[in-house]
Write a protein that holds these residues in place. Structure first.
Motif: not given
Length: 215
Positions: A154-155, A187, A189
């Motif tokens: 996510y980050d 991913y 994010g």
């Protein structure tokens, strides 16, 4: 023709196709017997496509309705029938923790045990868990049945570490289970582009691999 062209392009670039992610084909654990059977049949074309592309698995969902035990039995019924078909094509049917009761590791492990076929397993995803579920415990519960793994991110912080998931702890769970297959990357994010997020996740996985290799 589409699959033949896809296979040719992959072969030309040295890309190996390993699985197909299947969604929106009906609930394999639908309480209605006719709808459940239709969902099973809807997945057959993906089994054949995966076989043509030389994949080892199709990834499916285990959606259902009813009580905890009812959903377990219904999902197992649909998965068993699909897995029996897939076995004729030397394919695995693997289930991701992807919402509903499937995001409860113990429930999903119970479904796989109920199916009790060697080609029916799991695809543990590092994300897709509600706050009340311990993601590390859930992944550990699912790993004995894993035919693939999804490294969700996510980050990242300034060191390149994922900020919401302890990747070293998660990969230790994966390795301790004796897993030797591929690790897919997702991913989800917002700060980075999809490409940037995938690359950042890949770099983190490679860094962890080097650390474990040195250890």
């Amino acid at each position: 023709e589409y699959l033949a062209e896809m296979k040719k392009r992959a072969d030309d670039l040295g890309v190996r196709s390993v699985l197909i992610m299947c969604d929106d084909e009906g609930s394999l654990g639908d309480p209605d017997a006719r709808s459940r059977s239709q969902a099973v049949c809807n997945h057959h074309k993906w089994v054949r496509a995966a076989r043509f592309l030389c994949c080892h698995s199709i990834r499916v969902n285990a959606y259902s309705e009813g009580s905890y035990d009812e959903q377990l039995k219904l999902a197992a019924d649909g998965l068993r029938r699909l897995s029996e078909y897939a076995a004729e094509h030397n394919l695995n049917v693997i289930v991701e923790n992807h919402g509903g009761l499937s995001s409860d590791g113990r429930w999903l492990a119970g479904v796989i045990k109920e199916v009790d076929l060697p080609n029916c397993g799991t695809l543990p995803d590092f994300g897709n868990f509600p706050p009340e579920i311990d993601r590390y415990d859930a992944v550990e519960t699912l790993m004995p049945y894993a035919e693939s793994v999804s490294a969700k991110s996510y980050d990242f912080d300034e060191k390149g570490d994922e900020t919401t998931i302890d990747y070293r702890r998660m990969m230790k769970i994966v390795l301790d289970a004796g897993y030797k297959g591929f690790v897919g990357i997702e991913y989800e994010g917002e700060r980075l582009s999809e490409t940037e997020g995938i690359i950042a996740t890949k770099k983190l996985l490679e860094k962890i691999r080097e650390q474990y290799t040195r250890a």
